[in-house]
Design an enzyme around this catalytic site. Structure first.
Site, short mmCIF file in Angstrom:
data_model
loop_
_atom_site.label_atom_id
_atom_site.label_comp_id
_atom_site.label_asym_id
_atom_site.label_seq_id
_atom_site.Cartn_x
_atom_site.Cartn_y
_atom_site.Cartn_z
N CYS A 148 -6.97 -2.07 -0.16
CA CYS A 148 -6.66 -3.25 -0.07
C CYS A 148 -5.70 -3.77 -1.58
O CYS A 148 -4.68 -4.27 -1.34
CB CYS A 148 -7.82 -4.29 -0.26
N TYR A 149 -6.19 -3.04 -2.60
CA TYR A 149 -5.62 -3.37 -4.12
C TYR A 149 -4.43 -2.70 -3.97
O TYR A 149 -3.45 -3.36 -4.54
CB TYR A 149 -6.61 -2.92 -5.10
N THR A 150 -4.39 -1.47 -3.32
CA THR A 150 -3.11 -0.69 -3.61
C THR A 150 -1.90 -1.39 -2.81
O THR A 150 -0.99 -1.41 -3.12
CB THR A 150 -3.19 0.82 -3.04
N SER A 152 -1.89 -4.44 -2.04
CA SER A 152 -1.23 -5.60 -2.65
C SER A 152 -0.19 -5.47 -3.83
O SER A 152 0.86 -6.11 -4.17
CB SER A 152 -2.41 -6.57 -3.14
#
Length: 244
Positions: A148-150, A152
């Site tokens: 998710c973070y990557t 984004s």
């Protein structure tokens, strides 16, 4: 007096950066959801303005931008910082709602802030300003279990490049700072997850969050004819170069 708006200003890199700019004599607008924390910070500094707001609420963000510009007279810099990490797991263990939440904050929220800053910088006199996006080392080399973070943060790199290109006609510069392992609540949470899986695990190397904040100040203080397009600042011994 130069002015800056900082999103995610109630903790971590955002708070440290706010303190750095206040010490340097800037007028600082503090955007985050936790009103009490922002008020405490603003009451301790004459040039700070608390602007409690959820970065994903476009209407509320418009209102706080308008309020700050009315107070400061113009907007010189946006530090587009607010973000979250989300679940740490393989993709098939990540709920769709959790992915949506990360993208809503890290991409949509940063888009809203950048859009408002760009509009203000385009119409003010003298025209122009600077947008600094908080990226991540994960925009280049991901950690395991960070889908998710990557995702984004790769989007933020595209946003930075587009803003840099579109801003040229309006004297608006855009750069991105990719920060690795500054000692913040987010990194402490990651370390807690590591220890939960293996109590004997070695914790990640870290650096003082003030070092990251000074880097943002350096980017903001560049003359109008110069821009730090991408900066990486990280804990010296973290496994970024060569990890895979």
């Amino acid at each position: 007096m130069k002015s800056i708006l900082i999103t995610g200003a109630s903790s971590g890199i955002g708070r440290a950066t706010a303190l750095e700019f206040l010490q340097a004599g800037w007028r600082v607008g503090l955007i985050a959801r936790r009103a009490e924390v922002l008020q405490d910070l603003a009451q301790a500094h004459d040039n700070a303005m608390a602007l409690p707001c959820d970065v994903t609420d476009a209407g509320a963000m418009q209102a706080v931008f308008d309020s700050f510009v009315a107070h400061a007279g113009r907007l010189d810099v946006l530090f587009n910082n607010a973000g979250m990490f989300g679940p740490s797991a393989p993709i098939d263990e990540v709920e769709i709602d959790a992915f949506d939440q990360v993208i809503n904050v890290n991409v949509r929220g940063m888009f809203i802030a950048a859009r408002l800053a760009f509009a203000q910088m385009r119409r003010q006199d003298p025209q122009g300003g600077r947008i600094i996006n908080n990226g991540s080392l994960s925009a280049h080399n991901p950690r395991p279990g960070s889908i998710c973070y990557t995702t984004s943060k790769h989007a933020i790199t595209g946003m930075t490049r587009s803003l840099s290109l579109d801003g040229r006609a309006f004297e608006i510069a855009c750069g991105q700072i990719d920060i690795g392992n500054a000692r913040t609540e987010l990194v402490d949470d990651l370390n807690a997850r590591i220890l939960a899986e293996d109590p004997k695990a070695d914790l990640m190397p870290m650096m003082d969050v003030a070092d990251a904040a000074r880097s943002v100040l350096h980017m903001a203080q560049m003359p109008a004819q110069a821009n730090v397009q991408f900066m990486t600042v990280m804990a010296t011994k973290m496994p970024y170069i060569g990890r895979g």
